[in-house]
Design a protein around this motif. Structure first.
Motif, PDB file in Angstrom:
ATOM      1  N   ASP A 184       2.833  -5.698  -1.825  1.00 43.50           N
ATOM      2  CA  ASP A 184       3.463  -6.586  -2.788  1.00 43.50           C
ATOM      3  C   ASP A 184       4.911  -6.714  -2.317  1.00 43.50           C
ATOM      4  OD1 ASP A 184       4.805  -7.797  -4.859  1.00 43.50           O
ATOM      5  OD2 ASP A 184       4.135  -6.374  -6.387  1.00 43.50           O
ATOM      6  N   PRO A 185       5.298  -7.857  -1.739  1.00 43.22           N
ATOM      7  CA  PRO A 185       6.651  -8.002  -1.182  1.00 43.22           C
ATOM      8  C   PRO A 185       7.779  -7.721  -2.173  1.00 43.22           C
ATOM      9  CG  PRO A 185       5.286  -9.881  -0.591  1.00 43.22           C
ATOM     10  CD  PRO A 185       4.517  -9.071  -1.601  1.00 43.22           C
ATOM     11  N   SER A 186       7.506  -7.795  -3.464  1.00 45.98           N
ATOM     12  CA  SER A 186       8.570  -7.538  -4.428  1.00 45.98           C
ATOM     13  C   SER A 186       8.658  -6.058  -4.806  1.00 45.98           C
ATOM     14  CB  SER A 186       8.335  -8.364  -5.693  1.00 45.98           C
ATOM     15  OG  SER A 186       7.138  -7.945  -6.331  1.00 45.98           O
ATOM     16  N   ALA A 187       7.710  -5.246  -4.348  1.00 45.34           N
ATOM     17  CA  ALA A 187       7.712  -3.814  -4.682  1.00 45.34           C
ATOM     18  C   ALA A 187       8.739  -3.061  -3.822  1.00 45.34           C
ATOM     19  CB  ALA A 187       6.325  -3.232  -4.453  1.00 45.34           C
ATOM     20  N   LYS A 188       9.216  -1.952  -4.366  1.00 42.94           N
ATOM     21  CA  LYS A 188      10.147  -1.102  -3.638  1.00 42.94           C
ATOM     22  C   LYS A 188       9.526   0.282  -3.534  1.00 42.94           C
ATOM     23  CE  LYS A 188      14.247  -3.548  -5.058  1.00 42.94           C
ATOM     24  NZ  LYS A 188      15.567  -3.461  -5.646  1.00 42.94           N
ATOM     25  N   ALA A 189       9.712   0.938  -2.380  1.00 39.75           N
ATOM     26  CA  ALA A 189       9.137   2.270  -2.184  1.00 39.75           C
ATOM     27  C   ALA A 189       9.934   3.039  -1.152  1.00 39.75           C
ATOM     28  CB  ALA A 189       7.698   2.147  -1.729  1.00 39.75           C
ATOM     29  N   ALA A 190       9.812   4.346  -1.197  1.00 44.18           N
ATOM     30  CA  ALA A 190      10.455   5.215  -0.210  1.00 44.18           C
ATOM     31  C   ALA A 190       9.463   5.448   0.934  1.00 44.18           C
ATOM     32  CB  ALA A 190      10.827   6.544  -0.848  1.00 44.18           C
ATOM     33  N   PHE A 191       9.947   5.439   2.163  1.00 42.47           N
ATOM     34  CA  PHE A 191       9.094   5.648   3.327  1.00 42.47           C
ATOM     35  C   PHE A 191       9.642   6.790   4.164  1.00 42.47           C
ATOM     36  CE2 PHE A 191       8.378   1.204   2.280  1.00 42.47           C
ATOM     37  CZ  PHE A 191       6.989   1.159   2.259  1.00 42.47           C
ATOM     38  N   LEU A 192       8.749   7.447   4.844  1.00 36.16           N
ATOM     39  CA  LEU A 192       9.103   8.513   5.753  1.00 36.16           C
ATOM     40  C   LEU A 192       8.824   8.022   7.161  1.00 36.16           C
ATOM     41  CD1 LEU A 192       9.821  11.506   6.268  1.00 36.16           C
ATOM     42  CD2 LEU A 192       7.399  12.014   5.994  1.00 36.16           C
ATOM     43  N   SER A 193       9.785   8.148   8.054  1.00 34.99           N
ATOM     44  CA  SER A 193       9.620   7.708   9.432  1.00 34.99           C
ATOM     45  C   SER A 193       9.327   8.917  10.300  1.00 34.99           C
ATOM     46  CB  SER A 193      10.900   7.009   9.912  1.00 34.99           C
ATOM     47  OG  SER A 193      10.752   6.612  11.240  1.00 34.99           O
ATOM     48  N   LEU A 194       8.203   8.872  11.028  1.00 35.13           N
ATOM     49  CA  LEU A 194       7.824   9.962  11.921  1.00 35.13           C
ATOM     50  C   LEU A 194       8.009   9.548  13.370  1.00 35.13           C
ATOM     51  CD1 LEU A 194       4.470  10.970  10.180  1.00 35.13           C
ATOM     52  CD2 LEU A 194       6.727  11.947   9.825  1.00 35.13           C
TER      53      LEU A 194
END
Length: 86
Positions: A74-84
């Motif tokens: 959902d392009p309007s959603a916001k979330a935290a991501f972890l980069s590995l």
């Protein structure tokens, strides 16, 4: 020397878009790549419902799976991501 693990946010500033009550795995960023059924790689952002992609089962076996409409971003959603990095 080994690096220290990241510091989680303090309880007074919870991430508003993270449901801490769920055991569901986190989402992947749209720039992550997947392998399509034909062997080609593609960014997640290019997938459509019904596409067939290589996926891992809970036991680690690989097989083809179909992209569902609610697994799409959902392009309007916001979330935290972890980069590995490997």
């Amino acid at each position: 020397p080994p690096s220290a693990p990241p510091t989680p946010p303090p309880p007074s500033s919870p991430l508003p878009d993270v449901n801490r009550q769920t055991t569901d795995p986190p989402c992947f960023p749209s720039s992550a790549t997947v392998q399509r059924a034909d062997g080609a790689t593609a960014p997640l952002s290019s997938l459509s419902a019904g596409d067939s992609i290589l996926a891992a089962a809970a036991d680690g076996t690989l097989g083809l799976d179909t992209v569902s409409s609610f697994s799409l971003a959902d392009p309007s959603a916001k979330a935290a991501f972890l980069s590995l990095t490997t």
